[in-house]
Design a protein around this motif. Sequence first.
Motif, PDB file in Angstrom:
ATOM      1  N   LEU A  87     116.581  99.600 161.652  1.00 36.66           N
ATOM      2  CA  LEU A  87     117.490  98.604 162.219  1.00 36.66           C
ATOM      3  C   LEU A  87     116.736  97.340 162.603  1.00 36.66           C
ATOM      4  CD1 LEU A  87     120.302  97.815 163.256  1.00 36.66           C
ATOM      5  CD2 LEU A  87     119.730  98.946 165.419  1.00 36.66           C
ATOM      6  N   VAL A  88     115.592  97.511 163.266  1.00 34.05           N
ATOM      7  CA  VAL A  88     114.770  96.358 163.641  1.00 34.05           C
ATOM      8  C   VAL A  88     114.253  95.644 162.397  1.00 34.05           C
ATOM      9  CG1 VAL A  88     112.650  95.643 164.807  1.00 34.05           C
ATOM     10  CG2 VAL A  88     114.129  97.363 165.855  1.00 34.05           C
ATOM     11  N   LEU A  89     113.873  96.421 161.383  1.00 36.82           N
ATOM     12  CA  LEU A  89     113.400  95.834 160.132  1.00 36.82           C
ATOM     13  C   LEU A  89     114.485  94.970 159.501  1.00 36.82           C
ATOM     14  CD1 LEU A  89     111.346  95.611 157.795  1.00 36.82           C
ATOM     15  CD2 LEU A  89     112.337  97.714 156.860  1.00 36.82           C
ATOM     16  N   TYR A  90     115.706  95.483 159.460  1.00 33.90           N
ATOM     17  CA  TYR A  90     116.808  94.720 158.862  1.00 33.90           C
ATOM     18  C   TYR A  90     117.081  93.439 159.642  1.00 33.90           C
ATOM     19  CZ  TYR A  90     121.565  93.387 157.666  1.00 33.90           C
ATOM     20  OH  TYR A  90     122.678  92.669 157.297  1.00 33.90           O
ATOM     21  N   LEU A  91     117.094  93.529 160.961  1.00 25.93           N
ATOM     22  CA  LEU A  91     117.345  92.343 161.776  1.00 25.93           C
ATOM     23  C   LEU A  91     116.234  91.309 161.601  1.00 25.93           C
ATOM     24  CD1 LEU A  91     118.693  93.966 165.071  1.00 25.93           C
ATOM     25  CD2 LEU A  91     119.999  92.831 163.260  1.00 25.93           C
ATOM     26  N   ALA A  92     114.999  91.777 161.429  1.00 19.76           N
ATOM     27  CA  ALA A  92     113.882  90.855 161.202  1.00 19.76           C
ATOM     28  C   ALA A  92     114.016  90.165 159.844  1.00 19.76           C
ATOM     29  CB  ALA A  92     112.558  91.607 161.292  1.00 19.76           C
ATOM     30  N   LEU A  93     114.376  90.925 158.818  1.00 19.25           N
ATOM     31  CA  LEU A  93     114.574  90.336 157.494  1.00 19.25           C
ATOM     32  C   LEU A  93     115.734  89.343 157.508  1.00 19.25           C
ATOM     33  CD1 LEU A  93     114.166  93.558 155.320  1.00 19.25           C
ATOM     34  CD2 LEU A  93     112.529  91.675 155.508  1.00 19.25           C
ATOM     35  N   LEU A  94     116.793  89.709 158.210  1.00 17.21           N
ATOM     36  CA  LEU A  94     117.943  88.816 158.315  1.00 17.21           C
ATOM     37  C   LEU A  94     117.575  87.540 159.062  1.00 17.21           C
ATOM     38  CD1 LEU A  94     120.910  88.928 157.426  1.00 17.21           C
ATOM     39  CD2 LEU A  94     121.484  89.689 159.736  1.00 17.21           C
ATOM     40  N   LEU A  95     116.724  87.672 160.067  1.00 16.24           N
ATOM     41  CA  LEU A  95     116.253  86.494 160.790  1.00 16.24           C
ATOM     42  C   LEU A  95     115.459  85.572 159.867  1.00 16.24           C
ATOM     43  CD1 LEU A  95     116.050  85.043 163.509  1.00 16.24           C
ATOM     44  CD2 LEU A  95     113.992  86.384 163.996  1.00 16.24           C
ATOM     45  N   GLY A  96     114.700  86.165 158.953  1.00 13.80           N
ATOM     46  CA  GLY A  96     113.977  85.358 157.972  1.00 13.80           C
ATOM     47  C   GLY A  96     114.919  84.555 157.096  1.00 13.80           C
ATOM     48  N   ILE A  97     116.023  85.180 156.667  1.00 14.50           N
ATOM     49  CA  ILE A  97     117.024  84.475 155.869  1.00 14.50           C
ATOM     50  C   ILE A  97     117.637  83.327 156.673  1.00 14.50           C
ATOM     51  CG2 ILE A  97     119.302  84.694 154.798  1.00 14.50           C
ATOM     52  CD1 ILE A  97     117.143  85.789 153.072  1.00 14.50           C
ATOM     53  N   ILE A  98     117.917  83.583 157.944  1.00 15.52           N
ATOM     54  CA  ILE A  98     118.505  82.548 158.799  1.00 15.52           C
ATOM     55  C   ILE A  98     117.550  81.372 158.957  1.00 15.52           C
ATOM     56  CG2 ILE A  98     119.269  82.045 161.151  1.00 15.52           C
ATOM     57  CD1 ILE A  98     120.361  84.879 161.297  1.00 15.52           C
ATOM     58  N   LEU A  99     116.268  81.652 159.142  1.00 14.05           N
ATOM     59  CA  LEU A  99     115.281  80.582 159.291  1.00 14.05           C
ATOM     60  C   LEU A  99     115.179  79.746 158.017  1.00 14.05           C
ATOM     61  CD1 LEU A  99     112.433  82.424 161.246  1.00 14.05           C
ATOM     62  CD2 LEU A  99     114.132  80.804 162.128  1.00 14.05           C
ATOM     63  N   ILE A 100     115.236  80.408 156.869  1.00 17.17           N
ATOM     64  CA  ILE A 100     115.217  79.672 155.602  1.00 17.17           C
ATOM     65  C   ILE A 100     116.454  78.789 155.483  1.00 17.17           C
ATOM     66  CG2 ILE A 100     115.344  79.913 153.088  1.00 17.17           C
ATOM     67  CD1 ILE A 100     113.661  82.425 153.320  1.00 17.17           C
ATOM     68  N   ALA A 101     117.611  79.333 155.859  1.00 22.15           N
ATOM     69  CA  ALA A 101     118.852  78.564 155.782  1.00 22.15           C
ATOM     70  C   ALA A 101     118.822  77.361 156.722  1.00 22.15           C
ATOM     71  CB  ALA A 101     120.040  79.467 156.113  1.00 22.15           C
ATOM     72  N   LEU A 102     118.300  77.551 157.931  1.00 22.70           N
ATOM     73  CA  LEU A 102     118.218  76.440 158.879  1.00 22.70           C
ATOM     74  C   LEU A 102     117.238  75.379 158.393  1.00 22.70           C
ATOM     75  CD1 LEU A 102     118.257  78.347 162.300  1.00 22.70           C
ATOM     76  CD2 LEU A 102     120.127  77.075 161.223  1.00 22.70           C
ATOM     77  N   THR A 103     116.119  75.821 157.814  1.00 24.24           N
ATOM     78  CA  THR A 103     115.162  74.868 157.245  1.00 24.24           C
ATOM     79  C   THR A 103     115.793  74.092 156.098  1.00 24.24           C
ATOM     80  OG1 THR A 103     113.321  76.333 157.832  1.00 24.24           O
ATOM     81  CG2 THR A 103     112.891  74.627 156.186  1.00 24.24           C
ATOM     82  N   HIS A 104     116.529  74.800 155.269  1.00 22.46           N
ATOM     83  CA  HIS A 104     117.238  74.176 154.150  1.00 22.46           C
ATOM     84  C   HIS A 104     118.218  73.124 154.659  1.00 22.46           C
ATOM     85  CE1 HIS A 104     120.048  74.804 150.433  1.00 22.46           C
ATOM     86  NE2 HIS A 104     119.518  73.614 150.472  1.00 22.46           N
ATOM     87  N   PHE A 105     118.958  73.483 155.697  1.00 23.06           N
ATOM     88  CA  PHE A 105     119.933  72.557 156.262  1.00 23.06           C
ATOM     89  C   PHE A 105     119.244  71.352 156.898  1.00 23.06           C
ATOM     90  CE2 PHE A 105     123.192  71.415 159.547  1.00 23.06           C
ATOM     91  CZ  PHE A 105     124.189  71.043 158.651  1.00 23.06           C
ATOM     92  N   GLY A 106     118.100  71.600 157.545  1.00 22.00           N
ATOM     93  CA  GLY A 106     117.349  70.499 158.138  1.00 22.00           C
ATOM     94  C   GLY A 106     116.830  69.529 157.093  1.00 22.00           C
ATOM     95  N   VAL A 107     116.356  70.058 155.965  1.00 23.44           N
ATOM     96  CA  VAL A 107     115.895  69.193 154.871  1.00 23.44           C
ATOM     97  C   VAL A 107     117.044  68.352 154.341  1.00 23.44           C
ATOM     98  CG1 VAL A 107     114.997  69.197 152.512  1.00 23.44           C
ATOM     99  CG2 VAL A 107     113.996  70.713 154.227  1.00 23.44           C
ATOM    100  N   TYR A 108     118.207  68.971 154.218  1.00 24.87           N
ATOM    101  CA  TYR A 108     119.382  68.240 153.727  1.00 24.87           C
ATOM    102  C   TYR A 108     119.742  67.095 154.672  1.00 24.87           C
ATOM    103  CZ  TYR A 108     124.120  67.266 152.134  1.00 24.87           C
ATOM    104  OH  TYR A 108     125.251  66.638 151.680  1.00 24.87           O
ATOM    105  N   LEU A 109     119.725  67.368 155.973  1.00 21.59           N
ATOM    106  CA  LEU A 109     120.070  66.325 156.943  1.00 21.59           C
ATOM    107  C   LEU A 109     119.037  65.203 156.953  1.00 21.59           C
ATOM    108  CD1 LEU A 109     121.367  68.372 160.020  1.00 21.59           C
ATOM    109  CD2 LEU A 109     122.696  67.213 158.247  1.00 21.59           C
ATOM    110  N   SER A 110     117.760  65.549 156.721  1.00 19.39           N
ATOM    111  CA  SER A 110     116.719  64.520 156.695  1.00 19.39           C
ATOM    112  C   SER A 110     116.858  63.612 155.477  1.00 19.39           C
ATOM    113  CB  SER A 110     115.338  65.172 156.703  1.00 19.39           C
ATOM    114  OG  SER A 110     115.121  65.917 155.512  1.00 19.39           O
ATOM    115  N   MET A 111     117.425  64.137 154.398  1.00 22.47           N
ATOM    116  CA  MET A 111     117.596  63.356 153.178  1.00 22.47           C
ATOM    117  C   MET A 111     118.867  62.520 153.213  1.00 22.47           C
ATOM    118  SD  MET A 111     116.451  66.229 150.364  1.00 22.47           S
ATOM    119  CE  MET A 111     116.941  65.175 149.001  1.00 22.47           C
ATOM    120  N   TYR A 112     119.864  63.006 153.921  1.00 21.49           N
ATOM    121  CA  TYR A 112     121.141  62.299 153.961  1.00 21.49           C
ATOM    122  C   TYR A 112     121.428  61.859 155.396  1.00 21.49           C
ATOM    123  CZ  TYR A 112     121.547  64.217 149.279  1.00 21.49           C
ATOM    124  OH  TYR A 112     121.312  64.545 147.968  1.00 21.49           O
TER     125      TYR A 112
END
Length: 242
Positions: A87-112
Amino acid sequence: MLKLVKYDFRRDRDKFLAVFVIIILAQIGLGFTKLHDYERFTLNGIAYVIAGLIFLVMAARTFFNNLNSYNRRLVPVRTLNTVLSPLVLYLALLLGIILIALTHFGVYLSMYSSSFLPENFWKVGLLVLLQAYWFAGYIMLTLMVSITVARSVKFKGRVWIGLATAYLLQNGIFYLEYFIFKSNFTAWESVFQFEVIDETDTANGMQLIQGHLNLAPLLFEGVIAVLLIAVIIKLVNKRVDV
């Protein structure tokens, strides 16, 4: 327990990292397409959801393997740690996906620009993110219960028993919760249940209105989660057909 989490991660490390690499490459590839913004955003979101589902299946498989692993029972490991590790492993992996998504969104906002976002986007977005994260963990927990129940029976039809258990848990708990509180904290429809108020109707521009948050269902689900973990531990300790 962290040692068990590291052990489970290292066992399928290449597969986990492959999912992260694929999701990053997929998002980069979508960035070079000639799709409309809303179409690209939709595909971006679908890609992240698919990655989360893949991690859910992989974490559930890890838990299944742990139940059948003789080596895991050769060392003095607490049952609670063995249960919580996937369960902890899954939540950690999911947190990694969330961090990638937030970074992706931040890059988009910096460009536009972020001017198109509703005024209270970050507040509502954080609430939705927390609800979705809790919901994902709850789904993983119900799958773990289903797997444990299926592995605890001695007669045929284990797969169907596991599927029936998962269905009854996920729907029964949410129905009981709604029957008692007339509200759900993590029901899928409540996670993204919000309204958009046009900027012409407000003094501060376009806003989002999220459904009323009731903490009582959250506490109820917390108690149910503890009970589900206790059930898993009880069944694992019996070592019935495991």
